[in-house]
Design a protein around this motif. Structure first.
Motif, short mmCIF file in Angstrom:
data_model
loop_
_atom_site.label_atom_id
_atom_site.label_comp_id
_atom_site.label_asym_id
_atom_site.label_seq_id
_atom_site.Cartn_x
_atom_site.Cartn_y
_atom_site.Cartn_z
N ALA A 55 61.10 46.03 24.36
CA ALA A 55 59.72 46.41 24.45
C ALA A 55 59.25 46.82 25.74
O ALA A 55 58.21 46.93 26.21
N GLY A 56 59.77 45.90 26.69
CA GLY A 56 59.57 46.04 27.90
C GLY A 56 57.27 45.40 28.38
O GLY A 56 56.80 44.02 27.64
N SER A 57 57.06 46.75 29.05
CA SER A 57 55.68 46.08 28.96
C SER A 57 55.40 45.72 27.47
O SER A 57 53.87 45.10 28.20
N ASP A 58 55.31 46.38 26.80
CA ASP A 58 54.87 45.73 25.48
C ASP A 58 54.23 44.78 24.90
O ASP A 58 53.77 44.50 24.42
N LEU A 59 55.63 44.43 25.12
CA LEU A 59 55.52 42.75 25.03
C LEU A 59 54.32 42.34 25.74
O LEU A 59 53.77 40.75 24.90
N TRP A 60 53.09 42.18 25.86
CA TRP A 60 52.39 41.27 27.17
C TRP A 60 51.11 42.59 26.78
O TRP A 60 50.31 42.08 27.88
N SER A 61 51.10 43.99 26.58
CA SER A 61 50.55 45.00 26.56
C SER A 61 48.84 44.72 25.80
O SER A 61 48.99 43.68 24.80
N ASN A 62 47.83 44.70 25.83
CA ASN A 62 46.91 45.60 25.60
C ASN A 62 46.47 45.86 24.75
O ASN A 62 45.90 45.77 23.76
N GLY A 63 47.37 46.84 24.87
CA GLY A 63 46.67 48.33 23.22
C GLY A 63 45.66 48.57 23.48
O GLY A 63 46.26 49.30 24.97
N PHE A 64 45.16 48.39 22.53
CA PHE A 64 43.69 49.27 22.80
C PHE A 64 42.56 48.33 22.74
O PHE A 64 41.66 48.69 23.07
N LEU A 65 43.09 46.95 22.93
CA LEU A 65 42.22 46.29 23.55
C LEU A 65 41.58 46.59 25.50
O LEU A 65 42.63 47.12 25.74
N PRO A 66 40.46 46.20 25.80
CA PRO A 66 40.23 45.80 26.50
C PRO A 66 41.28 45.11 28.09
O PRO A 66 42.18 44.70 27.18
N SER A 67 41.52 45.60 29.78
CA SER A 67 42.51 45.73 30.04
C SER A 67 42.63 44.44 30.14
O SER A 67 43.50 43.33 30.75
N LEU A 68 41.32 43.40 29.98
CA LEU A 68 41.04 42.17 31.32
C LEU A 68 42.45 41.37 29.64
O LEU A 68 42.01 39.56 30.30
N TYR A 69 42.49 41.36 28.46
CA TYR A 69 43.32 40.92 27.39
C TYR A 69 44.49 40.99 28.25
O TYR A 69 45.06 40.60 27.26
N GLN A 70 45.38 42.18 28.83
CA GLN A 70 46.64 42.35 29.00
C GLN A 70 46.92 40.54 29.60
O GLN A 70 46.24 40.25 30.68
N GLY A 71 48.63 40.90 28.92
CA GLY A 71 49.59 39.16 29.68
C GLY A 71 49.33 39.83 30.95
O GLY A 71 49.53 40.96 31.64
N THR A 72 49.78 39.02 31.94
CA THR A 72 49.63 38.41 33.21
C THR A 72 50.96 38.06 33.36
O THR A 72 51.30 37.26 33.38
N VAL A 73 52.25 38.84 34.46
CA VAL A 73 53.54 38.06 34.71
C VAL A 73 53.44 37.54 35.20
O VAL A 73 52.56 37.89 36.37
N LEU A 74 53.62 36.58 35.56
CA LEU A 74 54.82 34.91 36.79
C LEU A 74 55.78 36.28 37.17
O LEU A 74 56.76 35.48 36.32
N ARG A 75 55.66 36.01 37.95
CA ARG A 75 57.29 36.35 39.07
C ARG A 75 57.97 35.57 39.34
O ARG A 75 57.39 34.45 39.61
N THR A 76 59.27 35.81 39.59
CA THR A 76 60.06 34.21 39.37
C THR A 76 60.35 34.73 41.03
O THR A 76 60.46 33.83 41.59
N GLY A 77 60.03 36.01 42.13
CA GLY A 77 60.48 36.50 43.95
C GLY A 77 59.07 36.67 43.36
O GLY A 77 58.02 37.60 43.13
N GLY A 78 58.78 36.09 45.28
CA GLY A 78 57.84 36.52 45.65
C GLY A 78 56.71 36.18 45.37
O GLY A 78 56.38 35.41 44.97
N ASP A 79 55.43 36.85 45.37
CA ASP A 79 54.34 36.27 44.85
C ASP A 79 54.35 35.85 43.63
O ASP A 79 54.76 36.78 42.30
N PRO A 80 53.67 34.64 42.97
CA PRO A 80 53.57 34.95 41.24
C PRO A 80 52.65 35.41 40.74
O PRO A 80 53.40 35.85 39.62
N ILE A 81 51.52 36.49 41.22
CA ILE A 81 51.60 37.20 40.22
C ILE A 81 51.21 38.37 41.03
O ILE A 81 51.01 37.83 42.37
N LEU A 82 51.02 39.71 40.66
CA LEU A 82 51.48 40.62 41.04
C LEU A 82 50.29 40.26 42.60
O LEU A 82 48.99 39.72 42.13
N TYR A 83 51.05 41.16 43.69
CA TYR A 83 49.39 40.97 44.95
C TYR A 83 48.32 39.85 45.45
O TYR A 83 47.61 40.09 45.28
#
Lengths: 853, 476
Positions: B199-227
């Motif tokens: 399901a990829g990003s569907d698993l943390w998607s905000n769907g039709f809710l405002p995007s501030l409710y979107q899940g943030t991926v904590l990354r294992t390589g590089g920056d823990p959060i994108l950018y």
């Protein structure tokens, strides 16, 4: 009747759970009516007909509900009504709550049914649905313009509606915005890009009385107009470059439909034609390739090619999605609720819903050759050589004979599932892994009857996926892995034709059934394609097609399509539609502040031949549109959402505009229109979160050259691993029609603009350009480039202070300087350039920079 | 110091604002206060009151992607041995929803040894020895039921309540319902180990809710959060200088336009700045003791990825993150299950157990709901993709009667709920649907699932779609 059902019925008849019929002569009024009235008619009566069933009317009652007949005169033991009220196991019990019928009551109903289920004559009339008064369903006729006092303010008839209301509330409209703001607003709104410094200067210097009109017409004629207005349409059409489920296959030719939209909008294809061609271009007399390409609108639906799925389920889901999308996009009605039951609030029955569904139930997905300009010649020239080389490869690996044997085995497997599990899987793969997913269809067509394209698709699949049938060892022995690579390389070496994903009508129409409780496996009554009963009927009789539906949508009688479309155009120009819920014009939507204005716009739209450009031109020329967007604290209380339109609004730009704006300000933007989707650098780790990264899908191969710097509209959109910047700034997920974008404000957006290499690169480019200016003019030059204006004295002072501070921090750090200023023009030092990268970054992060005022 | 600052920023900050106190705390905090004390558009992420008193504050969802085999892990079926290698009679397989195999597929007995664990005497497999020690800390459910029998629809159903995409995910609903307890970190964090999920990003998607409710991926390589990291050449001081200039210039614009949204934008940049500090701190495992690292299996190659994510999950919950989704993929064992299962268990068993121990020791388990489970289970019959290869047998998808476990805040532990028949084909007792599970998770967080709605397309949507019943047995 199938033997199983017959068996069940016999069982039911003999079942001890059914109370016996009453042994008396039944009088309907005395015996039956009270039972029905007390137990059933609350939900199945005049006021409400759950599941399309009513018992207060004899004709209707005998017809039954959405599931079919429930009273079988003379056969009470077989009548579903009796099974339900008696609570036979396996069927839903009625009434669903509260007191159950007694055995005596059930016996009365049984006796009545066995005696012929006679209704008295008085009930034998089919009652009509109550007519509904709802402003959006009223016919569109030009409303009278309200009188206003300050008629000098009125530039367009639409201003009269606004001014009359404001005067009534003793509110003055806002003054007109200054020219710089106006041109920036216009540019963002019409072409989705900021104006250049020269554009602004020219407009400010233009003293002709029609200077503003000239700017409007200049922008309307730019090809970027099509790009900007296509984006809103793509949102509604749930456009994406991938299937959306699991392996999330890339759709390499989805862009062909996107190009069609851009062209159609640039050529101002009237909205009624725009509608007809997208919904039914294939059904027009002798359709052109472009008209067929237009039907790609329907192909933006998600596709599930996961192994082992029930194809019938996802075919059903696709058809639902098409019906829902048409309903939302053109009618502004959310009919999705009626998939399972009659709509609770809006006058849409479940039968209405499946009647609309029926228009799309006979559509087949097909892919056609749709060459773009300049493609056909080279393709023809290389064709013979390509074919010869392809045949040679196929012969070398003995593909023809192996494939023939494989096909025979596959056909055997289809007929004998479960015998050989490896072949079961191989067969499933034929369905799922062929290009376009039509392998199952093709393999059943005799070889000589396949089109050349069908042959190629199946052969490509066979060579690529033979391992599923025979195992990896044998596959490698045959060197089919090598053959696969050679065939693929050939397609790279020789020009191929662009394909288009379109729909076509299946020659053999199969019946459409209402689905009970929305379950794709439970057929109810048969339905024919028909438009919703609450709206003016389609004039034509006889079997109706998608073309009839499309023509009905844009007919004079249809009260919704023009209103809905005009409202969305208004929304693009004011941030909010006159109807705030631009996806819901139903009875529960907030009543708009200016319904007459919307009706006027809809009427005007149609009068001008459904010209999108004319409607937009009319609105942006209005005094209402030209107002300043400055906040008016005195109106905060009475009009917090600016519904009265006493000013314009400041709006955060969309995800694509923010990207485009940064590329434009830095001079990096490439303006090529149309073509395949692009892949700007994607941060590592993003694709890896999706199944596609397991080697099924296409990896994110970063675009080269100018493709890295093209507009956000062209970024390849993979539904399970979308490009992060788009998601961070509220671009749609593209799973269903989206009629309006959010404009959120989050820390992740700040991080994106501060640190994403795309924006860092833009800052570096802007910095390099700035430092080629004379030192004392750099700041003003950069401000103009980014914001179209000079800095104020306070802003200059603050920026200078920052410059000093940043320069101090970088002075002794050669490594940092090198990182921030990889290129230093002769006019400046590396320290200056690096410091200017910081300056440029500040400019590109300003709230004003990402805001349309 | 860390804890103190965290406490200040998450708990007292609002009080300071209310009382109008300024100039307390670190420099960053004071500048934040300065920004926040101005009038601005309301912050949609402020903590919101639940519908009733919650039993848990946070959720760690250990999603085992691909569908683990219940009869090899949690639900012993010795009767399968009798049928091993044979097809079942058609009347027994009539109602099965099968993805790849046919109803005639041959039964595959489990080679796993089951034994009773804990005071409760929970029967568990020898594949999960570490978790077995926690039998009394979990509630095992053997009667889960899903409508979906394919991965992507199944994952969508589990996390968004619908098999069709486009709806908000569970973490987004929870964030929408409860707001955020941390202003330094995202409220909803997703972590991935193993290859990408269906399901990829569907698993943390905000769907039709405002995007501030979107899940943030904590990354294992590089920056823990994108950018999250500054570009090369921008030091922390340079970043502060950039942000100070931005803040003042944006403030200037607000004064000129009167737009309150600008204050929110200023606020967002300050939050981002703090996230730049808090993100690396939260993910810096060097602060953990060697014993903890060892306990989570981070020193071993096979369990490193999952163990790291689970330890991160604990650290995030400690810092006020509301919903942590740890996804571990690889459970989709259509082939070679007897070889693949030990691998997956070696990757995950130790860390799952360590998480419970760790949360308990720190007093966090009472307020944290832990859910372990996949999107469905696997068939008692075998799937044989390569009849010519020995040991190739696997199991197909089976949505009717699979197992999950829950632990922590509000869960009645030390019990087994539900039963399946002797072959594991159907549920014979206490069937729990996906929507029931969702209703119960929301309930534990103090949210009534029928009231947590969002209006979209002219209709109120909710996580549990149009169904869902609270499973009272699960709750203390």
């Amino acid at each position: 009747m199938s033997p199983i059902i017959a068996l069940l019925l016999t069982f039911a008849a003999d079942s001890p759970t059914l109370p016996p019929p009453a042994a008396t002569e039944i009088d309907f009024a005395r015996d039956v009516a009270p039972v029905l009235k007390r137990n059933c008619q609350g939900c199945h009566g005049a006021a409400m007909q759950q599941s399309g069933f009513r018992l207060d009317d004899g004709v209707a009652a005998l017809k039954g509900g959405y599931g079919g007949a429930v009273i079988l005169p003379g056969k009470s033991a077989e009548s579903p009504l009796v099974h339900r009220v008696a609570g036979v196991k396996g069927v839903p019990v009625m009434p669903p709550a509260g007191r159950r019928l007694t055995a005596i009551e059930v016996g009365i109903l049984r006796a009545w049914i066995d005696q012929g289920a006679k209704f008295p004559a008085v009930t034998l009339s089919e009652a009509k649905r109550p007519k509904l008064n709802h402003w959006a369903f009223e016919p569109i006729t030009a409303p009278a313009l309200p009188p206003v006092k300050n008629s000098a303010w009125v530039r367009s008839p639409m201003d009269a509606f606004v001014l009359a209301k404001l005067e009534g509330k003793k509110i003055a409209p806002s003054p007109e915005a200054d020219r710089r703001t106006l041109l920036r607003r216009l540019s963002w709104d019409l072409v989705g890009l900021p104006p250049t410094v020269e554009d602004i200067a020219a407009f400010q210097a233009d003293t002709r009385p029609d200077a503003y009109e000239r700017q409007v017409d200049r922008l309307l004629a730019l090809p970027q107009f099509g790009e900007k207005w296509a984006r809103g349409w793509l949102d509604q059409a749930r456009y994406a470059d991938s299937d959306g489920y699991e392996k999330d296959w890339v759709r390499p030719y989805a862009f062909r439909w996107r190009d069609w939209v851009i062209n159609a909008i640039n050529q101002d294809l009237p909205f009624n034609r725009f509608t007809i061609e997208q919904l039914a271009g294939d059904l027009l007399p002798s359709p052109t390739v472009e008209q067929r390409v237009a039907t790609g609108f329907a192909r933006n639906t998600l596709t599930n090619r996961e192994g082992g799925i029930d194809d019938a389920q996802f075919r059903f889901e696709s058809t639902l999605d098409r019906a829902n999308t048409v309903s939302t996009v053109f009618l502004g009605l959310s009919m999705g609720c009626a998939q399972c039951h009659d709509h609770k609030y809006d006058p849409i029955s479940q039968r209405d819903y499946y009647s609309l569904f029926a228009f799309f139930d006979n559509a087949e997905e097909v892919d056609i050759d749709a060459p773009r300009a300049g493609e056909l010649g080279p393709w023809l020239k290389g064709r013979a050589e390509y074919q010869a080389k392809r045949e040679k490869i196929l012969a070398e690996y003995k593909v023809a004979e192996l494939q023939a044997a494989w096909e025979k085995d596959i056909l055997y497997t289809i007929a004998h599932p479960g015998e050989r599990t490896d072949w079961d899987l191989a067969w499933d793969c034929v369905n799922k892994l062929t290009e376009g997913g039509d392998g199952g269809k093709i393999v059943r067509i005799p070889l000589e009857k396949r089109t050349p394209r069908e042959r190629d698709i199946l052969t490509d699949h066979f060579v690529k996926n033979y391992a599923f049938a025979v195992g990896n060892k044998r596959y490698k022995e045959l060197k089919f892995d090598v053959a696969t690579k050679q065939l693929a390389q050939l397609k790279v070496d020789y020009p191929q034709l662009t394909q288009a994903m379109v729909i076509a009508e299946n020659a053999q129409r199969h019946p459409t059934y209402l689905r009970v409780r929305g379950d794709y496996k439970t057929n109810g009554i048969e339905v024919a394609p028909t438009t919703p009963a609450v709206l003016p009927a389609l004039a034509k009789t006889g079997p109706l097609t998608r073309l009839d539906l499309a023509e009905w949508l844009v007919s004079d009688e249809n009260p919704l399509t023009a209103r809905v479309a005009a409202n969305r155009i208004w929304q693009e120009l004011f941030g909010t539609g006159l109807v705030k819920t631009s996806d819901d014009f139903g009875t529960r939507a907030d009543k708009p502040e200016y319904p007459e204005l919307l009706t006027w716009l809809a009427d005007d739209f149609r009068r001008h031949g459904w010209s999108r450009k004319q409607l937009i031109r009319g609105i942006v020329l209005s005094a209402t549109y030209r107002q300043a967007s400055l906040a008016r604290p005195e109106l905060h209380e009475i009009d917090p959402e600016n519904q009265l339109l006493a000013r314009q609004v400041r709006l955060r730009l969309t995800a694509e505009q923010i990207r485009d704006g940064a590329l434009a300000a830095s001079g990096l933007l490439a303006k090529t229109i149309g073509g395949p989707s692009i892949r700007p650098p994607m941060p590592a780790g993003v694709m890896e979160l999706s199944y596609a990264s397991r080697g099924w899908g296409e990896a994110w191969k970063v675009s080269e050259g100018e493709d890295r710097y093209r507009r956000g509209l062209y970024i390849q959109f993979l539904r399970t691993s979308p490009y992060p910047q788009l998601m961070t700034f509220d671009a749609p997920k593209s799973t269903a029609a989206q009629c309006k974008r959010d404009r959120s404000n989050t820390p992740l957006q700040a991080l994106n603009l501060l640190n994403d290499p795309v924006f860092v690169e833009a800052a570096q480019a802007l910095a390099v350009a700035a430092v080629t200016q004379p030192a004392d003019q750099r700041l003003e030059w950069a401000y103009r480039r980014a914001l179209g204006r000079a800095p104020s004295a306070r802003e200059s002072a603050r920026m200078s202070a920052y410059f000093t501070e940043q320069q101090r921090l970088l002075a002794d750090d050669a490594k940092a300087q090198a990182a921030l200023a990889p290129y230093v023009p002769p006019s400046a030092t590396r320290l200056e350039t690096a410091t200017w990268t910081g300056m440029a970054s500040v400019l590109l992060n300003l709230e004003e920079f990402i805001t349309r005022e | 110091m860390q804890d103190e600052r965290h406490f200040l920023e998450t708990h007292l900050r609002r009080d300071f604002l209310r009382r109008g106190l300024t100039g307390i705390g670190t420099l960053a905090l004071s500048s934040l206060l300065a920004a926040e004390s101005r009038t601005e558009a309301p912050d949609p992420l402020v903590p919101r009151k639940p519908h009733f008193a919650p039993k848990a504050k946070n959720v760690i969802f250990l999603f085992q992607e691909g569908a683990p085999s219940q009869m090899d892990l949690f639900d012993p079926k010795p009767a399968l041995e009798k049928w091993h290698g044979q097809s079942l009679p058609p009347e027994m397989t009539r109602d099965l929803k099968l993805a790849f195999i046919k109803p005639t597929a041959k039964v595959l007995a489990s080679p796993r040894k089951f034994a009773k664990y804990g005071q409760v005497g929970m029967e568990l497999s020898d594949m999960i020895p570490a978790m077995a020690k926690h039998a009394d800390d979990i509630c095992l459910v053997r009667s889960m039921h899903s409508e979906a029998f394919n991965h992507h629809p199944g994952q969508l159903l589990l996390f968004s309540g619908s098999m069709i995409g486009g709806r908000p995910s569970m973490g987004s609903w929870v964030t929408y319902g409860l707001g955020s307890e941390t202003r330094n970190l995202p409220a909803f964090v997703a972590l991935q180990s193993g290859p990408g999920t269906s399901a990829g990003s569907d698993l943390w998607s905000n769907g039709f809710l405002p995007s501030l409710y979107q899940g943030t991926v904590l990354r294992t390589g590089g920056d823990p959060i994108l950018y999250l990291g500054n570009p090369d050449g921008i030091s922390r001081e340079s970043q502060r200088a950039r942000l100070d200039a931005l803040r003042d210039l944006n403030q200037e614009r607000q004064d000129n336009t009167g737009d309150l949204e600008i204050a929110s934008r200023i606020h967002s940049y300050e939050l981002a700045y703090r996230m730049q500090m808090a993100g690396p701190e939260a993910t810096d495992l060097s602060q953990e003791s060697p014993a903890t690292i060892e306990a989570y299996g981070i020193n071993q190659k096979e369990s490193r990825a999952y163990g790291t994510n689970l330890l991160m999950a604990r650290r995030l919950v400690e810092r006020g993150v509301r919903f942590v989704l740890c996804m571990h993929s690889g459970w989709d064992m259509h082939s070679g299950i007897n070889a693949a299962l030990p691998k997956l268990c070696a990757q995950t068993d130790q860390a799952s157990a360590a998480l419970l121990t760790d949360l308990k020791q720190r007093g966090l388990l009472d307020e944290t709901l832990v859910v372990w489970g996949g999107e469905f289970g696997r068939t008692p019959m075998s799937e044989i993709r390569r009849p010519d290869e020995a040991g190739n047998a696997g199991r197909d998808h089976h949505p009717n009667g699979y197992s999950i476990w829950l632990a922590g805040g509000g869960i009645k532990t030390g019990q087994v709920i539900g039963e399946t028949d002797e072959l594991g084909l159907t549920i014979t007792k206490d069937k729990i649907d996906i929507h029931d599970l969702q209703a119960t998770i929301l309930h534990l967080l103090g949210l009534e699932h029928t009231q947590l709605t969002y209006r979209h397309f002219g209709r109120n949507f909710r996580l549990t779609d149009v169904s869902g019943n609270l499973v009272k047995q699960l709750i203390t």
